[in-house]
Structures are given as C-alpha cells and as structure tokens.
Write an enzyme that holds these catalytic residues in place. Structure first.
Site, short mmCIF file in Angstrom:
data_model
loop_
_atom_site.label_atom_id
_atom_site.label_comp_id
_atom_site.label_asym_id
_atom_site.label_seq_id
_atom_site.Cartn_x
_atom_site.Cartn_y
_atom_site.Cartn_z
N LYS A 28 0.82 14.78 0.99
CA LYS A 28 -0.71 15.01 0.79
C LYS A 28 -0.70 15.99 0.62
CE LYS A 28 -2.69 10.57 3.59
NZ LYS A 28 -2.88 9.77 2.57
N HIS B 210 0.76 -1.70 -0.24
CA HIS B 210 0.23 -0.34 -0.28
C HIS B 210 0.76 1.28 -0.16
CE1 HIS B 210 -4.22 -2.31 1.00
NE2 HIS B 210 -2.95 -2.21 1.60
N LYS C 240 -8.09 14.06 5.27
CA LYS C 240 -7.44 12.70 5.39
C LYS C 240 -6.37 12.66 5.81
CE LYS C 240 -6.61 13.92 0.61
NZ LYS C 240 -6.97 13.10 -0.12
N ARG C 241 -5.79 11.46 6.39
CA ARG C 241 -4.28 12.00 7.35
C ARG C 241 -3.21 13.53 7.01
NH1 ARG C 241 -3.70 7.83 11.44
NH2 ARG C 241 -1.99 9.07 11.74
N THR D 162 -8.84 6.29 -1.56
CA THR D 162 -9.39 5.85 -1.87
C THR D 162 -10.69 7.04 -1.82
OG1 THR D 162 -9.57 4.94 0.41
CG2 THR D 162 -9.28 3.45 -1.24
N LYS E 82 -14.58 7.85 -2.97
CA LYS E 82 -16.13 8.68 -2.90
C LYS E 82 -16.32 9.71 -2.72
CE LYS E 82 -13.61 5.89 1.29
NZ LYS E 82 -12.90 6.01 2.68
C1 26Q Z 1 3.42 0.08 10.08
C2 26Q Z 1 4.39 -0.43 10.89
C3 26Q Z 1 4.36 -0.06 12.75
C4 26Q Z 1 3.56 1.08 12.50
C5 26Q Z 1 2.18 1.13 11.89
C6 26Q Z 1 2.24 1.49 10.65
C7 26Q Z 1 1.32 1.31 9.32
C8 26Q Z 1 0.54 1.47 9.90
C9 26Q Z 1 -0.83 1.50 8.97
C10 26Q Z 1 1.96 1.32 8.25
C11 26Q Z 1 1.43 2.17 7.52
C12 26Q Z 1 -0.12 2.09 7.39
C13 26Q Z 1 -1.47 2.92 6.54
C14 26Q Z 1 -1.04 2.57 5.58
C15 26Q Z 1 -2.31 3.06 5.07
O1 26Q Z 1 -3.33 3.09 4.70
N1 26Q Z 1 -1.80 3.24 3.26
C16 26Q Z 1 -2.63 3.52 2.08
O2 26Q Z 1 -3.17 3.14 1.33
C17 26Q Z 1 -4.85 3.15 1.06
C18 26Q Z 1 -5.07 2.07 0.52
O3 26Q Z 1 -4.60 0.67 0.11
C19 26Q Z 1 -4.58 3.53 -0.30
O4 26Q Z 1 -5.51 4.40 -1.25
C20 26Q Z 1 -3.50 5.15 0.19
O5 26Q Z 1 -2.85 5.60 -1.11
C21 26Q Z 1 -2.08 4.24 0.73
O6 26Q Z 1 -1.28 5.50 1.74
#
Ligand code: 26Q
Length: 818
Positions: A554, A360, A548-549, A656, A660
């Site tokens: 971003k 991702h 978004k985050r 995503t 929406k």
């Molecule tokens: C990993 C290790 C330790 C702590 C946290 C994490 C961690 C947690 C969440 C790393 C990444 C995430 C989230 C990533 C994320 O949400 N990515 C998004 O995924 C969406 C669905 O595919 C995409 O549409 C977005 O572009 C992408 O940023």
C-alpha cells in the site's frame, strides 16, 4: 434541562427511552450514566426492528424465497445506532427526544463501541453488502463468528504500535439476541470408521471432541425498507454435560480447562490481513463457523421443503467471502452423504450448484494452504472428502491437460502435502468473482488462468462498492442535505441519480457551499486531532489522507519519503512557494509484521521532527491517528481534500476506501490499481491524479532483477537520495540512529537481492511531480471545487447497491420480498 417542544411521536419515543432506563437498569434519568442512555436508545430502536422482523420472516417463509447466506470470517459493522435510526428514517425523532432528555444525539452515538469484527476491506465490504441487500429487499443472512475480541485496539507508545484487546462486548451488546435453542454441535478430531452395510458405505466417528455452537442474531434494517435481514454470529461453548461428568467425578478444575479450550475458538479475530499462516486454531475457527452454518442452512431448508435436497440450489445460495469459509464445501458434502444418505454424484451436483466464491487478493502470501497432516488430524472425515474431490479432479485434469503435470499440480487441491483452498473453490463453485475489472483480468490471465481456460463462463468481474447510507448520509449529513437540495433525496437509494449533480460542478454558489461544508468537516477533524494528538493543524491547509491497513504494497513508505523530500526542500528554501499541507495517516499493522510496525514508528518519528521544526513555520504537519477503524474512517473521509491510493499497481485487488473519499468530494492521488482504474473511467482524467508504473510494467520488473535501474535512480535523484539517507543518518531519531536501517536496506538492496519489490523508488519521481500539481491546483479554487464536485457526482457507480444488483443478476438470482 432545556424545554424542547415535541410532537406526539417524539414524546412517545422520549417516554420509551426513559422507560428502558428504568426497566433495563433500574435507574431514573437523573441517575443514569450516558452509556445507559445510549443502551436505552439502542433497545428502543431494536424493539422497532424486531416488530418488523416477525412480519418479514413470515413473508420470506410464505413466498418460499431463495436466500443468500454470505459466509465471511469478518463483518466490520462499526457502530449501529446512528445507521439503524437513519435506516428507520427516525434520526430527527431521536435527536429531538434525546434533546428533551438533556442529551445530544451526536454525543450519544459516540458512546457505542465499534463492532470491529474484521481486519479491513474484506470485512467492511461484507457489512456494506448487508446494508445494500436489506435496502433492496433481498433476503440474506450474514454468517460469522462472534469473536469475544475483535481486531486489537491500537495504542501508540513512543511512536510504536502496541496492541490491546478490543473489549467491544464489555458493556453488553444491545443489538444481539441469543438463540440458545438453535445451538448445534461441531466435532473435531477422533477417528473415522468405514462400515459396509446394505450395499453402501457408512461412516462412524469415534472419540471426536465436540463443541457447541450457539448463535446470536443481529437484526439488520435497510434504508426505508420493509424487510429485516440478520447477521448470525456463532459463539463456541463447551458442552455442559461433559463438564458435569468431570465435575461429578471430582475433576472440577479439568472441567473448567476444557471449557476454556472449547471457548478459545470464538475468542479472538486473527489480525493478519493479506497474509496467512497455517495455525491450528484458525483451522478450527474455520470449520466451526462453516459446520454450524451448513447445519443451520440444511435445518431451515428441511423444515420448509422436506428432504428433496436436489432443490437446495433453487432455495439457497452460499457465498464464500474469500477462501476462509471454503470448508463449507466438504461440510455440505459430508452432511448430504453421511447424514442424509445421498450418493457422491448427487451430493457433488447439489454442492457445485450451491456455492459461489469471491477472491480478494492476488498476493501469494495471502493464498490459504493447510498442512495435510494437521488437516487430517483435526478434520478426519472432511479430509477424506477433500481427498476424494482431489482424486476426481486429477482424473479430469489428466483428460483436459494430458500429461501436463506442471499445470495439474498448480491446479490440484492437494499437492506437496498441502491443501490449497483457492483450488478447492475453483474446482467446485459455479461462480468465481474478482473485485474489480483489473483484478479479474489478473486472476483470469495469471493465477487462475488454467481454470479460466476450462470454463470461462463461471468467471465474473463485479467491482466492489460502498453503502451510501453509512458513507455519506450518516457521516456527512451537511453534504447530504446540500446534494438533496439540488437533486432531491432519491440518490441515497438510487445511485444513478447522483450524476445529475454534475450540472452544478461549475455553479459558483454551489461550489462555495460545497467548500464550506468541507471546511466545516476539516475544522471538526482538526479539533479531534488537537484532542487526541495535541497537534495544531490548520483547516486551510490541504488535508492529504492515507487511511488503510499498513502493508508494504500500500506504500505508506512512498508517502513518507515524499513528505521528507518536501520538508528538506522547505528547510533549504524557506522562501519557496508552498501550499501548506497536513498529512494524515491512519493504519493498523498486523502484530507480527515487523516491517509494517517499523513504518508506523517512522511516520511518528518524522511527524515529531517536522511538527516541531520552527524553520518550516508550520507549513507541513504530519499526524498519525491512533486506532484507525470504521468510526475514525467516518471522520476522515468527510474531511479529506486529497485521498492517497498509491498501491503498487497490480497488488490492490480493488480498494473501497478510495470510493468513500471520492463520494465525499476528495480528489484521488493514485496509481492505476484496483478500482482506481474505474474511478478514472467514471470521473475523467481531468478530475483525478494518476501516476506511476502500470500493472504490466510492475510485473515485467518483478520478472528479473533490476538492481541497475534502482542504482541509477538513487544516483540521479538527489531529493530521493537525501530522504533515503535520512533514514540512517540519525536525523530522524537522534537517540536511536539505526532503527530504520531495515527500511533503507530493503528499498535499496532487497530481501533476496531483489531491491524495491514494491516500486517505491521507481515511482518516487512521478509521485512527487503529481503532488506538486496537486499543491498548485488547490490554489485555483474554481478548478479545485469543480474537481471535488465531479468526484462526488461520478461516484454513483461505486454504490454497493450497484454491486449487489450485479451479483444478483449474474450470480445469486434472488427475488425482492414484496
Ligand atoms: C487468512 C488466513 C489466516 C488469517 C488471516 C487471513 C486473512 C484475513 C483477512 C486474509 C486476508 C484478509 C483480508 C483481505 C482483504 O481485506 N482484502 C481486501 O479486500 C477488499 C474487498 O474486496 C479489497 O478492496 C482490497 O483491495 C483487498 O486488499
């Protein structure tokens, strides 16, 4: 109480709800709190789902169907009452029954806490996937941790983000069913001893620390579908026997300490998004989830098919949602070898055929790696297996890339005393997926290129999607009815039908009705803003939303700089033609991401300055909505005119939220990044505003230092210069003039001598010109509503039903339950 005429079904439901209030809470309707009424409704819906569940379970078992296990550290489900009764096709029944009890359904659903077990896109995608899988009658289980606290609650204090615990379980969770009888144990630490007997090795674990994993199941219904799937949430518990021993030996306090330590594992969701740090507790969470899940999968398989493990890949496919659940790979190897007695090669063959993986992100700070010493200490047996996987991998790589040690190191699972989780997935999984076409192209040509060259057939580009049930049918009922009045209702589950709406894009009457619904949604959002922010916003202004985050890539900062430029222009030129605008932000920053938090403060300070400046006569309003999450997103996507999707090209894997907004008739202002590229393909260039550097152009600029380009921009673009200088002039924060200096500094000079790594300055001018076009076009009503309708009509491709169809055809090969 209002007299409401009910039919038999509605009367029955009304009685059911009253019955629940009495049996569950020992209250009469008059004495019950509104929250109790909510819970009673949820319990009646759950009963109906449970009745179907038993049947569905039997069918799956009888047919011997292959099942999907979707392993994810995040499932951002949001609220479930409204979506569940929609899927049960009973929204109207509930509305009437509640009305007769003196309640509005729309008020009752708001009393549910969001299940916020996720950070953002990756977690919400998992939730959309479960809805589509179930709607399409495909047998699937979501597997995650039952975090006692989900993503923190954001409270803005004096413009700054503060974090409070998300106590989502405080009133209980009406949707879950505890399954203590299906608990398993998970072991950490200790030593592993190797014994040689009967001609093969066996492994003994000693002094390990054992924790109990107890599952809670949330049944999931699809839209008008027969089957019931489930989300399995694992909760960590201390083993009682140990506590009793300590207790009996007089060490009561110690026994409770151990209990607390054990239960820490499922205490809280990590709040970092697109960023990782090698934290021990996170590693323990990871092993906890995957070990419990793999044990459960093998138990289920064994009870149905016995000990013929070679058939496992025909009956189960395990999907790894980003690398976070990667340890499921060595855990399956461990159980097959140590507990089931298989040899390495047999176990490896089964494992390889069972796992699929989706990436991702390409952000390097989000690629997971673990210090080898910590990994060995916490997971001694797992690390032996990972080392053996790596040893064999390196032997192979020496054959395919002889003496190319650079490549070999880049592809290794273990190098520099670290364990690289993405490489473990790439070395193992039978399928590797990117989340948009552009993202997969970047994966296969860049970070995963060496693996891609070895076997291209494993790689897939399946673009993300969103469920139409939550993201329009549920959150925008008026638009759903309007669309259905023209093309029938089938489009809600048959996304290809939505295209037929294009026919009405220039129909004047349809445009007016479409616009009226948008207006009505904007009025509701304006009320919400008034209530929560105390700001008056005009529903006739353009609602321009970035939700978004918060992350530098971003580029909320690009948005803010442009707002400052427009504001300055209006202050200097009060008579200048200007389409009034309301800029709305929603964003959480990771608690440790200081720069992201500073950008939130900047947005709030700029909002205060602009909203209170009489000189611009309210033509610009800026609003930061606190605690952005699924439920606030539902209010925003329906009310937006313009959707901001302005990431630095090449950085947003898919996005995503973009889909929406599009579905609900917002027009996108975006870069050629992630799924925006495909949105352009679907909707056509006349109906989307694309600007800025392309991914290759960004990559070229990141290769070498480009200070000169940045200097030139600063000296030639006076609007930008003025906005940047405002960051440090004290105009925005007269009390504390230097707080934004870090932002100014990184943009112009960079952290390591690389200025403007996210191309904010480089894309500024193009962004301003695009925003000007939007302002102008908004006044041309027939053009604008043509664009808006074309967006809705062209978003069929972004249904997660299409995504799931693709995954199933290319990767999972599940059969729908009859
Ligand atoms: C990993 C290790 C330790 C702590 C946290 C994490 C961690 C947690 C969440 C790393 C990444 C995430 C989230 C990533 C994320 O949400 N990515 C998004 O995924 C969406 C669905 O595919 C995409 O549409 C977005 O572009 C992408 O940023």
């Amino acid at each position: 109480m209002e007299k409401v005429k009910l039919n038999a079904k509605e009367t029955e439901l009304k009685n059911e709800i009253e019955g629940k209030i009495s049996r569950h809470f020992g209250k009469t309707l008059e004495d019950a709190t509104p929250k109790m009424v909510y819970t009673a409704c949820a319990l009646t819906a759950r009963d109906q789902i449970m009745a179907r569940w038993a049947i569905s379970h039997k069918e799956v078992k009888k047919e011997g169907s292959k099942k999907l296990y979707y392993l994810s550290f995040e499932f951002l489900m949001g609220r479930l009452l409204a979506s569940n009764i929609l899927n049960l096709m009973q929204t109207e029944t509930y509305r009437k029954a509640l009305k007769a009890l003196g309640y509005e359904l729309s008020d009752v659903v708001e009393l549910e806490n969001d299940a916020g077990l996720g950070n953002g896109g990756l977690g919400r995608l998992a939730a959309c996937f479960m809805d589509s899988l179930t709607t399409m009658d495909l047998p699937a289980y979501g597997c995650t941790i039952r975090y006692e606290y989900g993503l923190f609650r954001q409270k803005i204090v004096d413009g700054y983000q503060t974090e409070l615990p998300d106590t989502w379980l405080e009133n209980g969770n009406a949707w879950e069913i505890a399954r203590p009888e299906e608990s398993v144990t998970v072991s950490f630490g200790g030593q592993v001893y190797t014994d040689w007997n009967d001609g093969h090795f066996s492994f003994r674990y000693e002094n390990a620390h054992t924790i109990i994993a107890m599952p809670y199941d949330v049944p999931l219904v699809g839209y008008d579908s027969k089957i019931v799937n489930k989300l399995r949430l694992w909760s960590a518990k201390a083993p009682d026997v140990m506590n009793m021993q300590e207790f009996n030996s007089g060490n009561y306090i110690r026994s409770t300490e151990e209990k607390q330590l054990a239960e820490l594992i499922s205490k809280v969701l990590y709040p970092e998004d697109n960023h990782t740090e090698g934290k021990e507790l996170r590693l323990k969470q990871q092993y906890f989830l995957v070990s419990a899940t793999i044990q459960w999968i093998l138990k289920e398989y064994e009870s149905r098919y016995g000990y013929d493990w070679h058939n496992l890949p025909e009956k189960a496919v395990i999907h790894i949602n980003d690398t976070h659940p990667t340890l499921a790979i060595p855990e399956l190897m461990r159980i097959l070898i140590d507990d089931k007695g298989l040899g390495w090669d047999e176990a490896w063959d089964i494992t390889r055929r069972t796992f699929a993986y989706t990436n991702h992100t390409v952000m390097s700070e989000a690629l997971e790696k673990w210090p080898l010493d910590m990994f060995k200490r916490i997971l001694p047996r797992i690390s032996m297996i990972v080392e053996e996987i790596n040893r064999r991998l390196m032997e192979n790589l020496q054959m395919v890339y002889p003496n190319d040690f650079g490549k070999q190191k880049w592809m290794a699972v273990i190098s520099d005393n670290q364990v690289f989780m993405a490489n473990l997935c790439l070395a193992t999984c039978f399928a590797v997926n990117g989340v948009s076409k552009l993202h997969t192209k970047i994966l296969t040509s860049d970070i995963f290129a060496d693996y891609y060259r070895l076997d291209k057939s494993r790689f897939h580009a399946i673009t993300n999607g969103i469920t139409f049930r939550r993201w329009i049918a549920n959150c925008n009922p008026a638009l759903t009815e309007l669309i259905s009045s023209k093309i029938g209702r089938d489009w809600i589950r048959d996304y290809k039908q939505l295209e037929r709406l294009k026919e009405f894009a220039d129909d004047k009457e349809f445009q007016e009705r479409f616009a009226a619904i948008k207006h009505e949604n904007k009025v509701k959002l304006a009320e919400y803003i008034k209530e929560h922010n105390g700001i008056d916003v005009d529903p006739n202004s353009i609602f321009d939303v970035q939700a978004k985050r918060l992350h530098e890539y971003k580029r909320q900062l690009l948005n803010v700089l442009h707002i400052l430029a427009e504001y300055n222009m209006l202050v200097e030129n009060p008579g200048h033609e200007y389409t009034p605008k309301t800029y709305i932000f929603g964003a959480k920053a990771a608690p440790g991401y200081q720069r992201a938090k500073l950008i939130i403060k900047l947005i709030n300070s700029v909002a205060d300055m602009i909203n209170n400046d009489p000189r611009i006569e309210g033509k610009i309003k800026v609003v930061f909505l606190e605690n952005y999450g699924v439920s606030i997103a539902e209010k925003l996507v329906v009310a937006a005119d313009v959707s901001e999707q302005i990431s630095t090209a090449g950085k947003e894997a898919s996005g995503t939220g973009n889909m929406k907004f599009m579905l609900n008739g917002a027009v996108t202002c975006g870069t050629l990044d992630g799924a925006n590229v495909e949105m352009l393909e679907q909707v056509g260039e006349d109906n989307i505003y694309i600007f800025g550097l392309k991914a290759e152009e960004v990559a070229a600029r990141l290769k070498y230092n480009n200070s000169d380009e940045v200097k030139t921009i600063y000296s030639t673009n006076s609007a930008l210069r003025k906005a940047l200088d405002q960051l440090i002039s004290g105009e925005i924060e007269p009390e504390n003039t230097q707080i934004f200096r870090d932002l100014y500094q990184t943009l112009l000079f960079g952290d390591y001598g690389f200025p403007d790594t996210y191309m904010v300055l480089r894309d500024f001018e193009a962004y301003c010109l695009t925003q000007d076009r939007i302002s102008k076009d908004y006044n041309n009503k027939s053009k604008w509503w043509h664009m808006a309708i074309m967006n809705t009509a062209s978003s069929g491709y972004f249904s997660s039903d299409r995504t799931i169809d693709d995954y199933n055809r290319e990767i999972w090969h599940l059969e729908p339950i009859k």
